[in-house]
Design a protein around this motif. Structure first.
Motif, PDB file in Angstrom:
ATOM      1  N   GLY A   1     -13.861  10.411 -18.767  1.00 29.32           N
ATOM      2  CA  GLY A   1     -15.180  11.016 -18.903  1.00 29.32           C
ATOM      3  C   GLY A   1     -16.028  10.980 -17.653  1.00 29.32           C
ATOM      4  N   ALA A   2     -15.434  10.614 -16.509  1.00 27.71           N
ATOM      5  CA  ALA A   2     -16.191  10.573 -15.256  1.00 27.71           C
ATOM      6  C   ALA A   2     -16.442  11.992 -14.747  1.00 27.71           C
ATOM      7  N   GLU A   3     -17.447  12.135 -13.916  1.00 28.61           N
ATOM      8  CA  GLU A   3     -17.719  13.431 -13.311  1.00 28.61           C
ATOM      9  C   GLU A   3     -16.763  13.653 -12.140  1.00 28.61           C
ATOM     10  N   PRO A   4     -16.069  14.801 -12.091  1.00 31.81           N
ATOM     11  CA  PRO A   4     -15.155  15.067 -10.975  1.00 31.81           C
ATOM     12  C   PRO A   4     -15.866  14.925  -9.636  1.00 31.81           C
ATOM     13  N   LEU A   5     -15.136  14.424  -8.665  1.00 35.96           N
ATOM     14  CA  LEU A   5     -15.742  14.063  -7.388  1.00 35.96           C
ATOM     15  C   LEU A   5     -16.423  15.244  -6.707  1.00 35.96           C
ATOM     16  N   ILE A   6     -15.748  16.392  -6.650  1.00 38.37           N
ATOM     17  CA  ILE A   6     -16.337  17.540  -5.959  1.00 38.37           C
ATOM     18  C   ILE A   6     -17.506  18.105  -6.757  1.00 38.37           C
ATOM     19  N   THR A   7     -17.475  17.984  -8.067  1.00 36.05           N
ATOM     20  CA  THR A   7     -18.636  18.366  -8.878  1.00 36.05           C
ATOM     21  C   THR A   7     -19.830  17.499  -8.519  1.00 36.05           C
ATOM     22  N   LYS A   8     -19.585  16.200  -8.332  1.00 27.48           N
ATOM     23  CA  LYS A   8     -20.659  15.282  -7.952  1.00 27.48           C
ATOM     24  C   LYS A   8     -21.233  15.647  -6.584  1.00 27.48           C
TER      25      LYS A   8
ATOM     26  N   LEU B   1     -11.207  22.409  -8.459  1.00 31.85           N
ATOM     27  CA  LEU B   1     -11.006  22.134  -7.038  1.00 31.85           C
ATOM     28  C   LEU B   1     -10.640  20.672  -6.811  1.00 31.85           C
ATOM     29  N   THR B   2     -11.228  19.780  -7.578  1.00 33.82           N
ATOM     30  CA  THR B   2     -10.855  18.368  -7.489  1.00 33.82           C
ATOM     31  C   THR B   2      -9.391  18.184  -7.859  1.00 33.82           C
ATOM     32  N   VAL B   3      -8.954  18.889  -8.907  1.00 30.10           N
ATOM     33  CA  VAL B   3      -7.532  18.838  -9.301  1.00 30.10           C
ATOM     34  C   VAL B   3      -6.654  19.388  -8.179  1.00 30.10           C
TER      35      VAL B   3
ATOM     36  N   TYR C   1      -8.743   8.113  -5.092  1.00 33.93           N
ATOM     37  CA  TYR C   1     -10.187   8.308  -4.950  1.00 33.93           C
ATOM     38  C   TYR C   1     -10.649   9.559  -5.684  1.00 33.93           C
ATOM     39  N   PHE C   2      -9.902  10.650  -5.559  1.00 37.09           N
ATOM     40  CA  PHE C   2     -10.243  11.888  -6.253  1.00 37.09           C
ATOM     41  C   PHE C   2      -9.806  11.837  -7.718  1.00 37.09           C
ATOM     42  N   GLY C   3      -8.582  11.347  -7.956  1.00 38.02           N
ATOM     43  CA  GLY C   3      -8.006  11.429  -9.290  1.00 38.02           C
ATOM     44  C   GLY C   3      -8.707  10.578 -10.321  1.00 38.02           C
TER      45      GLY C   3
END
Length: 220
Positions: free
Chosen positions: A111-118, A138-140, A103-105
């Protein structure tokens, strides 16, 4: 009053989760637990998953059928080898973290926006470049945490006593997650003191895709 009641229910849910995991630890790491207790713990977990399916999923018959099949297999394993609860416990732990890892990875590729950035953008609106970089990192970090949970669990199961594996999977599961949250919060305050902090309510609204609640500009 409604908010207080909500916190009471959340607190009771956390206590129930902690109590359940402690009972599972006692059951899978020792021989004092009988067949009835182990089977009850299996059924409780499957019941919670079934309720989650009824609330969150649309293709309910397929998922409920899968849970029923898992229940039958767990019952047979428990009855014949006394490992039904052990198997369900280990598989559910690994599956939960694998789902979170995917889900996070998947938001870090293509080119997707990182989940926590979203999530941060939903709460705070526009983000400065340093905060975009931070939320991507942080998503990483969360992906590394999820992967580490799976790898450490597998290594402990293969090479350590069963009691050590159960302590990690059952007793340290929630504390490690909370430690990750707390450590990140402290680091973010030190590293980016200028960035506004989101409340738990704002974070939950961002998770469910709701727009942020406009902040009051003064007393009325």
């Amino acid at each position: 009053m409604r908010r207080a009641a909500g916190w009471v229910w959340k607190s009771l849910a956390i206590l129930a989760l902690v109590g359940y995991q402690y009972l599972v630890h006692l059951s899978v790491s020792g021989t004092q637990a009988g067949f009835s207790l182990r089977l009850t713990l299996v059924l409780l977990l499957l019941l919670v998953l079934a309720l989650w399916v009824l609330i969150r999923f649309t293709n309910r018959p397929l998922w409920l059928g899968g849970l029923l099949l898992i229940g039958v297999v767990a019952y047979l394993l428990e009855q014949r080898e006394s490992v039904g609860l052990l198997a369900l416990n280990g598989i559910s732990h690994a599956a939960a973290y694998l789902i979170l890892l995917v889900y996070f990875g998947r938001t870090l590729t293509g080119g997707a926006e990182p989940l926590i950035t979203k999530f941060a953008r939903r709460v705070h609106g526009t983000l400065l470049p340093p905060m975009e970089t931070y939320t991507r990192g942080l998503t990483v970090a969360w992906c590394v945490f999820f992967a580490a949970q799976i790898v450490v669990s597998a290594l402990l199961y293969l090479f350590a006593p069963l009691d050590a594996w159960s302590i990690f999977v059952n007793l340290l599961n929630l504390p490690l997650m909370l430690l990750m949250f707390f450590g990140e919060s402290v680091y973010r305050v030190v590293r980016h003191p200028e960035h506004p902090r989101a409340t738990l309510e704002e974070a939950m609204r961002a998770y469910h895709g709701h727009p942020p609640v406009p902040k009051s500009t003064g007393a009325r």
